[in-house]
Enzyme design. Structure first.
Site, PDB file in Angstrom:
ATOM      1  CG  ASN A 147      -0.429  -0.263   2.528  1.00  0.00           C
ATOM      2  OD1 ASN A 147       0.573  -0.953   2.667  1.00  0.00           O
ATOM      3  ND2 ASN A 147      -1.059   0.272   3.549  1.00  0.00           N
ATOM      4  CD  GLU A 170      -5.400  -5.848  -1.447  1.00  0.00           C
ATOM      5  OE1 GLU A 170      -4.888  -4.709  -1.367  1.00  0.00           O
ATOM      6  OE2 GLU A 170      -6.112  -6.333  -0.565  1.00  0.00           O
TER       7      GLU A 170
HETATM    8  N1  THU Z   1      -5.403  -1.413   2.335  1.00  0.00           N
HETATM    9  C1  THU Z   1      -4.842  -2.229   1.390  1.00  0.00           C
HETATM   10  O1  THU Z   1      -3.684  -2.066   0.991  1.00  0.00           O
HETATM   11  N2  THU Z   1      -5.604  -3.226   0.899  1.00  0.00           N
HETATM   12  C2  THU Z   1      -6.890  -3.499   1.272  1.00  0.00           C
HETATM   13  O2  THU Z   1      -7.538  -4.356   0.691  1.00  0.00           O
HETATM   14  C3  THU Z   1      -7.469  -2.778   2.396  1.00  0.00           C
HETATM   15  C4  THU Z   1      -6.751  -1.546   2.813  1.00  0.00           C
HETATM   16  C5  THU Z   1      -4.586  -0.314   2.860  1.00  0.00           C
HETATM   17  C6  THU Z   1      -5.031   1.044   2.407  1.00  0.00           C
HETATM   18  C7  THU Z   1      -4.511   1.917   3.534  1.00  0.00           C
HETATM   19  O3  THU Z   1      -3.155   2.261   3.230  1.00  0.00           O
HETATM   20  C8  THU Z   1      -4.527   1.023   4.746  1.00  0.00           C
HETATM   21  O4  THU Z   1      -4.642  -0.303   4.263  1.00  0.00           O
HETATM   22  C9  THU Z   1      -5.662   1.300   5.711  1.00  0.00           C
HETATM   23  O5  THU Z   1      -6.884   1.298   5.064  1.00  0.00           O
END
Ligand code: THU
Length: 136
Positions: free
Chosen positions: A46, A59
């Site tokens: 992320n 993802e």
């Molecule tokens: N996040 C992801 O990377 N994938 C997901 O499916 C859910 C949320 C990240 C986005 C943000 O940086 C952090 O998790 C909190 O929401």
């Protein structure tokens, strides 16, 4: 059927990618890895932004890496979070993944014993995707 060693490599790639997460706001590290049609594995993390809405989930980082490398199909996705419970992909990521592999395997692992082992069509039933746009 994805061989156990391939699945293990996918899980390991997701875990390794989480170390690169840029998440100064949420402090929620996520790593993801996709298994592409070629058999190669692509990973992502992320990437948050001070303008919060611009955050890219792990993802979709992994998906973009695969498509940018010339892949067109995804067979599996693995997601890792350093938490006690596994994290399933958010709704937006389910839709994004659906574009390239509606039946893909999905495995979510964490630091606890629990895991989620499922498929995208279970996570996103009655999905809307390229098949719904036959004229395109
Ligand atoms: N996040 C992801 O990377 N994938 C997901 O499916 C859910 C949320 C990240 C986005 C943000 O940086 C952090 O998790 C909190 O929401």
């Amino acid at each position: 059927m994805i061989p156990d060693d391939t699945r293990a490599a996918l899980r390991a790639a997701a875990r390794a990618a989480s170390a690169h997460a840029y998440c100064p706001y949420s402090k929620f590290r996520v790593g993801a890895a996709v298994l592409a049609g070629s058999g190669k594995v692509y990973s992502g993390c992320n990437v948050e932004n001070a303008s919060f809405g611009l955050t890219i989930c792990a993802e979709r980082s992994a998906l973009a890496a695969a498509i940018s490398a010339g892949e067109t199909e995804l067979a599996a996705v693995a997601i890792y979070t350093p938490t006690g419970m596994p994290t399933a992909p958010c709704g937006a990521c389910r839709q994004a993944l659906n574009e390239f592999g509606p039946g893909m395997a999905c495995e979510c692992t964490c630091d606890g014993p629990a895991s989620i082992d499922t498929t995208l069509d279970i996570l996103l039933p009655s999905s809307f995707g390229p098949r719904n746009l036959p004229a395109m």
